[in-house]
Design a protein around this motif. Structure first.
Motif, PDB file in Angstrom:
ATOM      1  N   MET A  77      -4.246  -4.642  -7.809  1.00 25.62           N
ATOM      2  CA  MET A  77      -5.347  -5.584  -7.719  1.00 25.62           C
ATOM      3  C   MET A  77      -4.857  -7.030  -7.755  1.00 25.62           C
ATOM      4  O   MET A  77      -5.429  -7.864  -8.408  1.00 25.62           O
ATOM      5  N   THR A  78      -3.735  -7.245  -7.123  1.00 27.77           N
ATOM      6  CA  THR A  78      -3.291  -8.628  -6.986  1.00 27.77           C
ATOM      7  C   THR A  78      -4.264  -9.322  -6.054  1.00 27.77           C
ATOM      8  O   THR A  78      -5.002  -8.670  -5.330  1.00 27.77           O
ATOM      9  N   ALA A  79      -4.210 -10.634  -6.096  1.00 25.29           N
ATOM     10  CA  ALA A  79      -5.186 -11.392  -5.319  1.00 25.29           C
ATOM     11  C   ALA A  79      -5.142 -11.004  -3.844  1.00 25.29           C
ATOM     12  O   ALA A  79      -6.170 -10.831  -3.200  1.00 25.29           O
ATOM     13  N   ILE A  80      -3.931 -10.829  -3.312  1.00 24.86           N
ATOM     14  CA  ILE A  80      -3.838 -10.477  -1.896  1.00 24.86           C
ATOM     15  C   ILE A  80      -3.542  -8.990  -1.779  1.00 24.86           C
ATOM     16  O   ILE A  80      -2.603  -8.482  -2.393  1.00 24.86           O
ATOM     17  N   ASP A  81      -4.352  -8.312  -1.006  1.00 18.75           N
ATOM     18  CA  ASP A  81      -4.131  -6.889  -0.792  1.00 18.75           C
ATOM     19  C   ASP A  81      -2.994  -6.719   0.215  1.00 18.75           C
ATOM     20  O   ASP A  81      -3.118  -7.098   1.377  1.00 18.75           O
ATOM     21  N   PRO A  82      -1.861  -6.105  -0.228  1.00 26.68           N
ATOM     22  CA  PRO A  82      -0.705  -6.010   0.663  1.00 26.68           C
ATOM     23  C   PRO A  82      -0.891  -5.007   1.795  1.00 26.68           C
ATOM     24  O   PRO A  82      -0.012  -4.857   2.625  1.00 26.68           O
ATOM     25  N   THR A  83      -2.024  -4.322   1.810  1.00 29.53           N
ATOM     26  CA  THR A  83      -2.234  -3.364   2.895  1.00 29.53           C
ATOM     27  C   THR A  83      -3.348  -3.848   3.828  1.00 29.53           C
ATOM     28  O   THR A  83      -3.787  -3.114   4.702  1.00 29.53           O
ATOM     29  N   ARG A 120     -13.375   2.359  -8.382  1.00 35.64           N
ATOM     30  CA  ARG A 120     -14.260   2.314  -7.214  1.00 35.64           C
ATOM     31  C   ARG A 120     -13.488   2.518  -5.921  1.00 35.64           C
ATOM     32  O   ARG A 120     -13.977   3.088  -4.975  1.00 35.64           O
ATOM     33  N   SER A 121     -12.235   2.013  -5.930  1.00 37.25           N
ATOM     34  CA  SER A 121     -11.503   1.978  -4.663  1.00 37.25           C
ATOM     35  C   SER A 121     -11.100   3.365  -4.189  1.00 37.25           C
ATOM     36  O   SER A 121     -10.686   3.533  -3.056  1.00 37.25           O
ATOM     37  N   ILE A 122     -11.167   4.377  -5.054  1.00 39.83           N
ATOM     38  CA  ILE A 122     -10.700   5.685  -4.595  1.00 39.83           C
ATOM     39  C   ILE A 122     -11.845   6.612  -4.239  1.00 39.83           C
ATOM     40  O   ILE A 122     -11.644   7.771  -3.922  1.00 39.83           O
ATOM     41  N   LYS A 123     -13.078   6.098  -4.301  1.00 42.26           N
ATOM     42  CA  LYS A 123     -14.217   6.945  -3.899  1.00 42.26           C
ATOM     43  C   LYS A 123     -14.100   7.252  -2.418  1.00 42.26           C
ATOM     44  O   LYS A 123     -13.897   6.366  -1.607  1.00 42.26           O
ATOM     45  N   GLY A 124     -14.181   8.544  -2.068  1.00 43.36           N
ATOM     46  CA  GLY A 124     -14.156   8.944  -0.664  1.00 43.36           C
ATOM     47  C   GLY A 124     -12.831   8.640   0.013  1.00 43.36           C
ATOM     48  O   GLY A 124     -12.767   8.449   1.221  1.00 43.36           O
ATOM     49  N   GLU A 125     -11.783   8.612  -0.756  1.00 40.64           N
ATOM     50  CA  GLU A 125     -10.452   8.317  -0.228  1.00 40.64           C
ATOM     51  C   GLU A 125     -10.019   9.382   0.791  1.00 40.64           C
ATOM     52  O   GLU A 125     -10.167  10.573   0.550  1.00 40.64           O
ATOM     53  N   THR A 126      -9.464   8.950   1.914  1.00 43.16           N
ATOM     54  CA  THR A 126      -8.970   9.912   2.904  1.00 43.16           C
ATOM     55  C   THR A 126      -7.530  10.267   2.566  1.00 43.16           C
ATOM     56  O   THR A 126      -6.919   9.657   1.705  1.00 43.16           O
ATOM     57  N   ARG A 127      -7.011  11.261   3.298  1.00 37.67           N
ATOM     58  CA  ARG A 127      -5.619  11.672   3.084  1.00 37.67           C
ATOM     59  C   ARG A 127      -4.678  10.483   3.284  1.00 37.67           C
ATOM     60  O   ARG A 127      -3.796  10.222   2.479  1.00 37.67           O
ATOM     61  N   GLY A 128      -4.915   9.754   4.369  1.00 35.78           N
ATOM     62  CA  GLY A 128      -4.071   8.599   4.663  1.00 35.78           C
ATOM     63  C   GLY A 128      -4.146   7.561   3.548  1.00 35.78           C
ATOM     64  O   GLY A 128      -3.123   7.012   3.125  1.00 35.78           O
ATOM     65  N   GLN A 129      -5.351   7.311   3.056  1.00 30.88           N
ATOM     66  CA  GLN A 129      -5.513   6.326   1.979  1.00 30.88           C
ATOM     67  C   GLN A 129      -4.856   6.791   0.693  1.00 30.88           C
ATOM     68  O   GLN A 129      -4.306   5.999  -0.063  1.00 30.88           O
ATOM     69  N   ILE A 185      -6.820   2.611 -12.793  1.00 30.46           N
ATOM     70  CA  ILE A 185      -7.100   2.202 -14.166  1.00 30.46           C
ATOM     71  C   ILE A 185      -8.262   3.006 -14.719  1.00 30.46           C
ATOM     72  O   ILE A 185      -9.303   3.156 -14.070  1.00 30.46           O
ATOM     73  N   GLY A 186      -8.061   3.564 -15.912  1.00 32.18           N
ATOM     74  CA  GLY A 186      -9.123   4.325 -16.538  1.00 32.18           C
ATOM     75  C   GLY A 186      -9.055   5.796 -16.217  1.00 32.18           C
ATOM     76  O   GLY A 186      -9.681   6.616 -16.875  1.00 32.18           O
ATOM     77  N   PHE A 188      -5.066   0.252  -9.111  1.00 31.37           N
ATOM     78  CA  PHE A 188      -6.308   0.377  -8.349  1.00 31.37           C
ATOM     79  C   PHE A 188      -7.495   0.529  -9.277  1.00 31.37           C
ATOM     80  O   PHE A 188      -7.367   0.986 -10.398  1.00 31.37           O
ATOM     81  N   GLU A 189      -8.665   0.148  -8.731  1.00 33.01           N
ATOM     82  CA  GLU A 189      -9.863   0.336  -9.537  1.00 33.01           C
ATOM     83  C   GLU A 189     -10.460   1.684  -9.202  1.00 33.01           C
ATOM     84  O   GLU A 189     -10.233   2.231  -8.135  1.00 33.01           O
TER      85      GLU A 189
END
Ligand code: FES
Lengths: 372, 351
Positions: A1-7, A263-272, A134-135, A260-261
């Motif tokens: 969760m750095t300010a800039i998302d490296p992806t 929220r960010s992994i909800k519905g994550e695809t294989r690639g993600q 996290i969490g 990662f938060e």
């Protein structure tokens, strides 16, 4: 969760393509597993057993200082091999394909106070699925440390360098405690939960056996060398603990690794999912001996992408994975052990102090973290 | 203290010393064939028999209890690093002086274990063993007249019998594609020369598959003979029918090497509850294969429903027997043979 998302530069399509390329690497290795790999793990296991036996034999004469030194060094290495290259990897099911009941994740027990089935659950299912979320990922700060700027600071965190050091020295107990999820289970209502009690009992039994072996039986067998053998086994356990703690810290803590938060992994695809593993892990560079002593966790990135591939194959996989990092313009976090350890500790110190609130939707994010 | 109590006390102490491993984990390093170890054997030699068959000489571990002629043994072989279990008939006599046992294996197309044993097995290799079992054996009372009816590798249990006991009047009818495919041909012909055996070879490439009715002409007194038959399902089915038509089925003993698998429907979600894995399975794939594919440690042996080396508790749901189509439903204590059972709906296997 750095300010800039490296992806941020990757399109959804690219991420899925990356996933397919990684799948292809995995399939190739799986199809080529065979006799050589089986011979490798068998050789490592018998080498470990021989080394342990010989070292313990030498320690019978540990009142003689050179014997103490050699025995302690040998036992430390044997314990590290047991935990890292053998135990951790067998328990991942990396060798299940051999169908040898003696080298199988469901039957293996290791030289560690956390019973292997409990560790398997918390490590394989929680940490590897929710890597660096996290969490959800208990490995992240082991519940006692603040590992990301976005986590709320608490005065308790001022002591985290100390907590981390104590955790390093008694790492196996720390692991047993968090495999039991002690933090959450020590609450009054939860303590009575029969399932928790059964697990706690199993840990108690395991601790008793381990302590009896290392600190009572072997010293007693050494007769006049009782005290020196006691000191030797204590040292070997300490060395093993600090070593594995350091290696594991290097896997996810060094600067440059993302967290990662939820929220960010909800519905994550294989690639993600793959992408999260890539961004959430860091490697250690070094010689073959170095890779071996870390149980090939020096190839943490590859291990997190393919947790169940045999560890002896990570080195060759790493070459191809690294090429993918370049192709997709991602940062492959790696470095020699001292540098990575320093980087991880640096972060532990830095985050023991409060930092400025991040600018974007901070309150919302904090709610998420509290809810965790 | 009795010596037994002393020994068990000493063993407990050893266990405390070696925990979390067992004393046997260390002993295995130096003496894998010792008494008290898991039963294993060491391959000592591999003798080719025909182009695609070989006899494997095995020195069994100290725990080996010996066999009865005609029995088979489940053997676990590491092929390409993977342990695979199969069952093979024992071809050595029970009184072999050096204590070794032999199995004779015919490489079948795509057969992983059989090809490995015939073409690649090396002396010195350790294999896993089970105690021999099987009820395709000779009776206590000596039969006056004997007929052995065999085809292909079905000759192997019968060879174990021929080498073990001599009867006064033995006839053998053996089918193989061509003369050079007859396993043990020289030895059989030696027995014939010594007048210990009368032998008819049926070469199916030139003579066609044996029509069971030809027995009337090949062995006119077949119905008076105690008969042991082993070979492919077609031959055994025909034999069973023929013997019962003549009302002498109690004289026929058969050993089946391959089940005739019927294709079943259904399938479903299979949970391996001990390992916590869940996978989708179709209704035609044996649960043994389903589990192995999913990385679950499944015991197995013949993989054809005869050795019961694969029995596993069925905790919930239903499975279909691939040979008979019969449905088995979960109940406490119900065991299924995973090698011949497929999912018939959702089920839970204790592995
Ligand atoms: S493996 Fe022999 S009965 Fe199933």
């Amino acid at each position: 969760m750095t300010a800039i998302d490296p992806t941020a530069h990757l399109t959804a399509e690219q991420i899925e393509e990356l996933g397919r390329e990684l799948d292809a690497i995995r399939d190739e290795v799986i199809a080529s597993r065979g006799e050589k790999d089986a011979a490798y793990i068998r050789k490592v296991i018998s080498a470990q057993r021989t080394l342990e036996l010989v070292s313990r034999g030498v320690l019978l004469f540990s009142f003689f200082p050179p014997a103490w030194l050699i025995g302690t060094a040998g036992l430390s290495v044997a314990k590290i091999m047991d935990n890292m290259e053998i135990g951790h990897n067998v328990l991942h099911g990396q060798w299940d394909w051999m169908r040898d009941p003696k080298i199988h994740s469901t039957t293996w027990e290791w030289d560690h106070v956390s019973p292997s089935d409990q560790w398997r659950h918390s490590h394989n299912e929680l940490h590897h699925t929710y890597t660096n979320v996290i969490g959800k990922d208990n490995d992240l700060g082991y519940g006692i440390m603040r590992v990301d700027e976005d986590q709320k600071w608490h005065p308790f965190h001022l002591g985290q360098p100390l907590w981390n050091f104590i955790n390093a020295c008694f790492f196996e107990y720390g692991i047993a405690a968090y495999d039991l999820e002690l933090g959450k289970n020590l609450h009054k209502q939860r303590r009575k939960n029969p399932e928790f009690r059964a697990r706690a009992k199993a840990v108690g039994r395991k601790i008793r056996k381990q302590v009896l072996k290392d600190y009572v039986i072997h010293p007693l067998l050494s007769g006049p060398s009782f005290l020196t053998t006691l000191a030797a086994t204590f040292t070997a356990n300490l060395v093993r603990n600090i070593w594995s703690h350091s290696v594991i810290m290097c896997g996810h803590f060094p600067e440059g690794v993302q967290v990662f938060e939820r929220r960010s992994i909800k519905g994550e695809t294989r690639g993600q999912w793959y992408l999260r593993q890539m961004m959430g892990s860091a490697n250690i560079s070094g010689s073959r001996a170095m890779h071996f002593m870390t149980g090939n966790l020096s190839h943490q990135i590859e291990h997190h992408l393919f947790p169940d591939l045999p560890s002896n194959r990570y080195a060759e996989v790493a070459v191809r994975v690294r090429a993918l990092f370049e192709k997709y313009e991602l940062e492959y976090v790696t470095g020699p052990l001292p540098k990575q350890v320093f980087s991880a500790w640096h972060k532990v110190f830095r985050l023991s102090l409060p930092n400025k609130k991040p600018k974007v939707d901070a309150p919302d994010r904090e709610q998420e973290l509290v809810a965790a | 203290m009795t010596s037994a109590a002393l020994r068990s006390g000493a063993w407990k102490l050893l266990e405390m010393i070696t925990t979390p491993l067992l004393p046997s984990d260390y002993l295995d390093l130096v003496s894998p064939l010792r008494a008290g170890a898991d039963l294993r054997g060491r391959i000592e030699a591999v003798h080719p028999e025909t182009g695609d068959a070989a006899t494997i000489v095995i020195r069994p571990g100290r725990g080996w209890r010996g066999h009865t002629a005609g029995q088979y043994v489940r053997i676990g072989v590491d092929v390409d690093g993977r342990r695979l279990w199969r069952a093979y008939s024992i071809t050595s006599p029970t009184n072999r002086q050096d204590g070794r046992v032999t199995i004779t294996v015919k490489a079948i197309p795509d057969g992983k274990v059989s090809n490995h044993l015939v073409h690649r097995a090396k002396p010195g290799t350790l294999v896993q063993l089970d105690q021999p079992t099987g009820d395709f054996v000779l009776p206590k009372a000596q039969p006056a007249k004997v007929l052995y009816l065999t085809a292909g590798s079905g000759i192997t249990p019968v060879m174990g019998m021929l080498r073990d006991v001599e009867f006064d009047d033995v006839v053998m009818v053996h089918c193989a594609p061509q003369p050079q495919d007859v396993i043990f041909r020289n030895e059989l012909h030696d027995l014939v020369a010594d007048e210990k055996l009368r032998l008819t070879e049926v070469h199916t490439d030139t003579d066609g598959v044996l029509d069971i009715a030809r027995l009337d002409e090949l062995v006119p007194d077949w119905a008076d003979r105690e008969t042991w038959a082993c070979g492919p399902a077609g031959l055994l089915d025909a034999a069973e029918e023929f013997w019962s038509e003549h009302g002498v089925e109690e004289r026929l003993h058969t050993e089946r090497f391959r089940p005739s698998i019927v294709v079943a429907g259904d399938g479903g979600e299979v949970t391996f509850s001990a390992t916590g894995k869940t996978v989708d399975a179709d209704g035609a794939t044996p649960l043994l294969d389903v589990g192995e594919e999913a990385g679950v440690l499944m015991p197995s042996g013949c993989r054809m429903g005869i050795c019961f080396g694969c029995v596993t508790p069925l905790r919930a749901g239903a499975v279909r027997d691939l040979r008979t189509g019969e449905i088995t439903e979960a109940e406490p204590g119900v065991l299924i043979q995973t090698c011949v059972s497929a999912a018939a709906g959702t089920c839970d296997i204790e592995r």
